[in-house]
Design a protein around this motif. Structure first.
Motif, mmCIF file in Angstrom:
data_model
loop_
_atom_site.group_PDB
_atom_site.id
_atom_site.type_symbol
_atom_site.label_atom_id
_atom_site.label_comp_id
_atom_site.label_asym_id
_atom_site.label_seq_id
_atom_site.Cartn_x
_atom_site.Cartn_y
_atom_site.Cartn_z
ATOM 1 N N ILE A 106 1.149 13.342 11.551
ATOM 2 C CA ILE A 106 0.207 12.761 10.590
ATOM 3 C C ILE A 106 -1.057 13.624 10.496
ATOM 4 O O ILE A 106 -1.614 14.062 11.507
ATOM 5 C CB ILE A 106 -0.145 11.317 10.995
ATOM 6 N N SER A 107 -1.540 13.821 9.262
ATOM 7 C CA SER A 107 -2.732 14.632 9.022
ATOM 8 C C SER A 107 -4.005 13.847 9.356
ATOM 9 O O SER A 107 -4.001 12.623 9.470
ATOM 10 C CB SER A 107 -2.777 15.061 7.550
ATOM 11 N N ASP A 108 -5.119 14.588 9.522
ATOM 12 C CA ASP A 108 -6.397 13.937 9.813
ATOM 13 C C ASP A 108 -6.849 13.047 8.658
ATOM 14 O O ASP A 108 -7.422 11.981 8.878
ATOM 15 C CB ASP A 108 -7.464 15.007 10.099
ATOM 16 N N ARG A 109 -6.623 13.490 7.424
ATOM 17 C CA ARG A 109 -6.982 12.694 6.248
ATOM 18 C C ARG A 109 -6.202 11.369 6.265
ATOM 19 O O ARG A 109 -6.756 10.305 5.964
ATOM 20 C CB ARG A 109 -6.648 13.475 4.981
ATOM 21 N N ALA A 110 -4.917 11.408 6.676
ATOM 22 C CA ALA A 110 -4.098 10.206 6.741
ATOM 23 C C ALA A 110 -4.613 9.244 7.811
ATOM 24 O O ALA A 110 -4.629 8.025 7.610
ATOM 25 C CB ALA A 110 -2.647 10.567 7.020
ATOM 26 N N ILE A 147 0.877 -1.168 0.000
ATOM 27 C CA ILE A 147 0.000 0.000 0.000
ATOM 28 C C ILE A 147 0.913 1.216 0.000
ATOM 29 O O ILE A 147 1.599 1.494 0.986
ATOM 30 C CB ILE A 147 -0.909 0.034 1.239
ATOM 31 N N SER A 148 0.964 1.899 -1.114
ATOM 32 C CA SER A 148 1.850 3.059 -1.229
ATOM 33 C C SER A 148 1.021 4.332 -1.123
ATOM 34 O O SER A 148 0.070 4.533 -1.876
ATOM 35 C CB SER A 148 2.600 3.021 -2.568
ATOM 36 N N ILE A 149 1.399 5.204 -0.179
ATOM 37 C CA ILE A 149 0.666 6.448 0.076
ATOM 38 C C ILE A 149 1.628 7.618 -0.101
ATOM 39 O O ILE A 149 2.690 7.667 0.520
ATOM 40 C CB ILE A 149 0.080 6.472 1.502
ATOM 41 N N ALA A 150 1.246 8.556 -0.956
ATOM 42 C CA ALA A 150 2.079 9.745 -1.162
ATOM 43 C C ALA A 150 2.172 10.533 0.143
ATOM 44 O O ALA A 150 1.191 10.664 0.882
ATOM 45 C CB ALA A 150 1.492 10.611 -2.269
ATOM 46 N N ASP A 151 3.345 11.067 0.426
ATOM 47 C CA ASP A 151 3.548 11.751 1.701
ATOM 48 C C ASP A 151 2.690 13.001 1.857
ATOM 49 O O ASP A 151 2.420 13.434 2.975
ATOM 50 C CB ASP A 151 5.027 12.105 1.879
ATOM 51 N N LYS A 152 2.229 13.572 0.737
ATOM 52 C CA LYS A 152 1.402 14.778 0.865
ATOM 53 C C LYS A 152 0.057 14.465 1.519
ATOM 54 O O LYS A 152 -0.600 15.373 2.044
ATOM 55 C CB LYS A 152 1.206 15.437 -0.488
ATOM 56 N N LEU A 153 -0.358 13.191 1.490
ATOM 57 C CA LEU A 153 -1.580 12.803 2.197
ATOM 58 C C LEU A 153 -1.315 12.532 3.671
ATOM 59 O O LEU A 153 -2.233 12.568 4.483
ATOM 60 C CB LEU A 153 -2.179 11.535 1.562
ATOM 61 N N LEU A 154 -0.051 12.238 4.002
ATOM 62 C CA LEU A 154 0.273 11.862 5.375
ATOM 63 C C LEU A 154 0.889 13.002 6.186
ATOM 64 O O LEU A 154 0.522 13.225 7.332
ATOM 65 C CB LEU A 154 1.250 10.679 5.356
ATOM 66 N N PHE A 155 1.847 13.706 5.585
ATOM 67 C CA PHE A 155 2.634 14.676 6.348
ATOM 68 C C PHE A 155 2.758 16.003 5.596
ATOM 69 O O PHE A 155 2.681 16.050 4.368
ATOM 70 C CB PHE A 155 4.048 14.134 6.606
ATOM 71 N N LYS A 156 2.993 17.042 6.345
ATOM 72 C CA LYS A 156 3.404 18.310 5.760
ATOM 73 C C LYS A 156 4.901 18.239 5.464
ATOM 74 O O LYS A 156 5.607 17.404 6.030
ATOM 75 C CB LYS A 156 3.116 19.464 6.721
ATOM 76 N N SER A 157 5.385 19.103 4.599
ATOM 77 C CA SER A 157 6.783 19.080 4.202
ATOM 78 C C SER A 157 7.705 19.211 5.414
ATOM 79 O O SER A 157 7.544 20.129 6.233
ATOM 80 C CB SER A 157 7.070 20.215 3.212
#
Length: 266
Positions: free
Chosen positions: A147-151, A132-142
């Motif tokens: 971790i973000s709420d969406r993540a 399961i590959s998740i782009a970091d823009k969905l998980l973290f800020k730069s």
């Protein structure tokens, strides 16, 4: 007297002739005897050779019989060994087939739970494990490992599937681009990727009750890029987190061993 003398000479002549005849016969017989003796020696030598040849043949027949018996025994052992190898290969193939079936079922469950409409989320099978590959823009800020709420929402769906597979392991593998980390709190991109991996693990275990014994956190840093870090888009593609769901290796081999024991009755 004259008549008596003539009679005596005649007898002597007859005896001499008889003696010569006997001598000739003796000589002829002696020659024949010598020939017979010579032939006897030749036949005796031939008989001895024949006896030796016969003995050698009997010995060779025995050796051939012994070699044939050993050859048959070795051939039987080789065939038995081949049968065992074929059985092991067959059992291994059966176990791999079962594992692949479980893997495909897991992919289907994940795609159904997570959804694949988002291009920043990919679910597929690589080298026999589910990725399961998740782009970091969905998980973290730069530059962040918060971790973000969406993540958290996405990880909750992943956790539901993982919780249904207690015999599987779940490795969180974080990757960065090659831009040097300059925040000062962490040492480098490797440190950042490790912190991001453990942050994902904490959400899965603390918020969604995934068994910590199933979890592995891995920071890969910048050292396994998908593409060259020469554009903004490529660097974004390289910043990713992969969640790898896989059967535990020891349990997988236990399954193979049990299959083999079941087949051989041992």
């Amino acid at each position: 007297m004259t008549l008596g003398s003539c009679g005596t000479k005649k007898k002597i002549a007859e005896l001499e002739a008889k003696n010569k005849e006997c001598q000739d016969l003796l000589n002829s017989t002696t020659v024949k005897l010598n020939l017979c003796l010579s032939e006897k020696d030749i036949i005796s030598n031939q008989l001895a050779d024949l006896k030796k040849t016969n003995s050698d043949l009997i010995s060779n027949v025995g050796n051939i019989t012994l070699l044939s018996a050993k050859g048959a025994e070795n051939l039987e052992k080789s065939l038995e060994s081949l049968k065992e190898k074929d059985l092991k290969i067959s059992r291994l193939q059966d176990a791999l087939t079962r594992k692949d079936s479980v893997t495909l079922a897991l992919v289907t469950s994940l795609k159904s739970a997570v959804g694949i409409s988002d291009p920043d989320i990919e679910i597929n099978v690589e080298k026999g494990v589910v990725m399961i590959s998740i782009a970091d823009k969905l998980l973290f800020k730069s530059g962040s490992y918060e971790i973000s709420d969406r993540a958290k929402e996405i990880l909750g769906k992943v956790a539901k599937v993982v919780n249904d597979k207690p015999d599987f392991e779940c490795m969180v593998e974080s990757h960065t681009d090659n831009v040097p980390y300059r925040n000062g709190v962490l040492l480098d991109n490797w440190d950042l990727s490790a912190k991001r991996a453990t942050a994902v693990v904490r959400v899965l275990t603390n918020d969604h009750k995934v068994n910590p014994k199933q979890m592995i956190a891995a920071g890969r840093g910048e050292f396994q890029p998908l593409v060259a870090n020469n554009t903004v888009e490529n660097r974004a593609a390289n910043r990713r987190t992969r969640i790898i769901v896989m059967p535990k290796i020891d349990q997988f081999y236990d399954m193979i061993e049990k299959e083999m024991k079941k087949q051989t009755g041992k």
